[in-house]
Design a protein around this motif. Structure first.
Motif, PDB file in Angstrom:
ATOM      1  N   PRO A 150      38.666  50.459  46.891  1.00 35.48           N
ATOM      2  CA  PRO A 150      38.913  50.735  45.372  1.00 35.48           C
ATOM      3  C   PRO A 150      38.081  49.743  44.569  1.00 35.48           C
ATOM      4  CG  PRO A 150      40.861  49.750  46.429  1.00 35.48           C
ATOM      5  CD  PRO A 150      40.136  50.324  47.550  1.00 35.48           C
ATOM      6  N   SER A 151      37.897  48.431  45.073  1.00 35.93           N
ATOM      7  CA  SER A 151      37.124  47.444  44.396  1.00 35.93           C
ATOM      8  C   SER A 151      35.573  47.861  44.243  1.00 35.93           C
ATOM      9  CB  SER A 151      37.181  46.078  44.948  1.00 35.93           C
ATOM     10  OG  SER A 151      36.650  46.359  46.289  1.00 35.93           O
ATOM     11  N   LYS A 152      35.140  48.929  44.744  1.00 40.06           N
ATOM     12  CA  LYS A 152      33.746  49.464  44.740  1.00 40.06           C
ATOM     13  C   LYS A 152      33.492  50.783  44.143  1.00 40.06           C
ATOM     14  CE  LYS A 152      32.192  45.621  46.577  1.00 40.06           C
ATOM     15  NZ  LYS A 152      31.438  44.679  45.729  1.00 40.06           N
ATOM     16  N   LEU A 208      40.460  38.688  43.381  1.00 37.19           N
ATOM     17  CA  LEU A 208      41.630  39.411  43.363  1.00 37.19           C
ATOM     18  C   LEU A 208      41.502  40.803  43.730  1.00 37.19           C
ATOM     19  CD1 LEU A 208      43.548  37.620  40.214  1.00 37.19           C
ATOM     20  CD2 LEU A 208      44.079  37.627  42.680  1.00 37.19           C
ATOM     21  N   TRP A 209      40.489  41.374  43.291  1.00 36.22           N
ATOM     22  CA  TRP A 209      40.292  42.972  43.606  1.00 36.22           C
ATOM     23  C   TRP A 209      40.371  43.185  45.160  1.00 36.22           C
ATOM     24  CZ3 TRP A 209      35.656  45.159  40.324  1.00 36.22           C
ATOM     25  CH2 TRP A 209      36.044  44.696  38.852  1.00 36.22           C
ATOM     26  N   LYS A 210      39.790  42.223  45.821  1.00 30.38           N
ATOM     27  CA  LYS A 210      39.357  42.353  47.353  1.00 30.38           C
ATOM     28  C   LYS A 210      40.725  42.324  48.008  1.00 30.38           C
ATOM     29  CE  LYS A 210      34.563  40.732  47.397  1.00 30.38           C
ATOM     30  NZ  LYS A 210      33.715  39.918  47.850  1.00 30.38           N
ATOM     31  N   GLN A 211      41.960  41.658  47.385  1.00 28.38           N
ATOM     32  CA  GLN A 211      43.067  41.257  47.907  1.00 28.38           C
ATOM     33  C   GLN A 211      43.932  42.747  48.063  1.00 28.38           C
ATOM     34  OE1 GLN A 211      45.039  38.039  46.469  1.00 28.38           O
ATOM     35  NE2 GLN A 211      43.518  36.616  46.679  1.00 28.38           N
ATOM     36  N   TYR A 212      43.429  43.571  47.392  1.00 30.15           N
ATOM     37  CA  TYR A 212      44.177  44.872  47.341  1.00 30.15           C
ATOM     38  C   TYR A 212      43.240  45.979  47.645  1.00 30.15           C
ATOM     39  CZ  TYR A 212      47.991  42.612  44.957  1.00 30.15           C
ATOM     40  OH  TYR A 212      49.026  41.691  44.642  1.00 30.15           O
ATOM     41  N   ASP A 213      42.168  45.700  48.650  1.00 31.26           N
ATOM     42  CA  ASP A 213      41.350  46.482  49.024  1.00 31.26           C
ATOM     43  C   ASP A 213      41.423  46.816  50.453  1.00 31.26           C
ATOM     44  OD1 ASP A 213      38.665  47.684  50.013  1.00 31.26           O
ATOM     45  OD2 ASP A 213      37.911  47.471  48.058  1.00 31.26           O
TER      46      ASP A 213
END
Length: 288
Positions: free
Chosen positions: A181-183, A201-206
């Motif tokens: 999702p971060s991409k 932070l984005w990567k922590q939910y990817d």
């Protein structure tokens, strides 16, 4: 058994058990939340496995229980199956109901850090803490046999829940998940609002990012992912190959099955959902 802190809204006899819909006041997200839960007859006498299902964009607690045919399988396999709503509702935050792919019906199963979203949009903690414990407390759950699965945004939610909470779920699977999702446009739009410009932070939910650094216990069999070849979201938002490539680099086992002619709908889910029940059952059978 009597449910504590819950209000029952619906009750339907289905196969040998009951499909319920409850609501409760959530401390985590600060509003009334609804959820579905199917309870097979077997759970009246003994503790049984639990599957948590996370739904996709625009869904409420109703989509899964009315479209997937889950009740027959939950009865057949003797599983409690619980499915929460996809977001807080009625929080009256400006902009939370203007678009179908963000806000109400689209909480992305993350804990927002930016105002005004951080007070209510805490769906990761809701699912994995409050809701998780609520089901265990109120229903006859075998706490050693709990799995999680989901569809699209909910497939993303299931995967990140598994990776971010090592050992909490003994099995995980997904239908057409948003894997990176971060991409992609959906995730970037939501994550920018929920987390600001902090891409760490984005990567922590990817899931694609999380699998690369995962060091917790692994499922016995490869994680099961099903994807339709005619899914019109596949090559713009889902990108299962990104997760597969990242997993291969760290020797993490994932099986992604592509099914010719299937799209993103519940017709796809209802076709292959029994395979997911079999998958979770086999994982549970190897737990001592």
């Amino acid at each position: 058994m009597a449910a504590t802190g819950l209000t029952r809204e619906q009750s339907f006899k289905a196969f040998d058990g009951y499909q319920y819909v409850y609501n409760h006041e959530s401390e985590t997200v600060g509003c009334k939340m609804k959820f579905g839960v199917y309870v097979p007859q077997k759970a009246e006498k003994e503790k049984v496995p639990l599957l948590i299902f996370l739904s996709g964009l625009t869904c409420t607690e109703q989509n899964f229980i009315t479209k997937s045919g889950v009740q027959r399988l939950a009865s057949k396999y003797g599983f409690i199956v619980a499915n929460p709503d996809t977001s807080p509702r009625g929080c009256k935050i400006e902009g939370d109901s203007e678009n179908w792919d963000f806000g109400e019906g689209a909480g992305y199963y993350v804990d927002a850090t930016e105002n005004p979203w951080s007070k209510n949009y805490r769906m990761f903690s809701y699912v994995n803490d409050e809701f998780y414990q609520l089901i265990i407390k109120n229903f006859n759950v075998d706490v050693n046999r709990i799995g999680i699965f989901g569809h699209s945004m909910g497939g993303h939610g299931a995967l990140i829940s598994y990776f971010k909470r090592p050992g909490q779920y003994k099995s995980v699977s997904a239908f057409a998940p948003i894997t990176n999702p971060s991409k992609v446009e959906w995730g970037i739009k939501a994550f920018t609002k929920f987390f600001g410009q902090d891409e760490l932070l984005w990567k922590q939910y990817d899931a694609t990012e999380l699998v690369a650094s995962y060091h917790g216990p692994k499922t016995r069999a490869p994680i099961l992912i099903d994807q339709g070849s005619d899914d019109n979201f596949r090559n713009k938002y889902l990108f299962p190959e990104r997760l597969i490539d990242a997993a291969k680099k760290v020797s993490f086992p994932i099986e992604c099955r592509e099914h010719e002619g299937y799209d993103h709908s519940y017709y796809f889910i209802m076709t292959f959902i029994e395979d997911h029940f079999k998958y979770h059952k086999e994982e549970f059978e190897h737990i001592k």
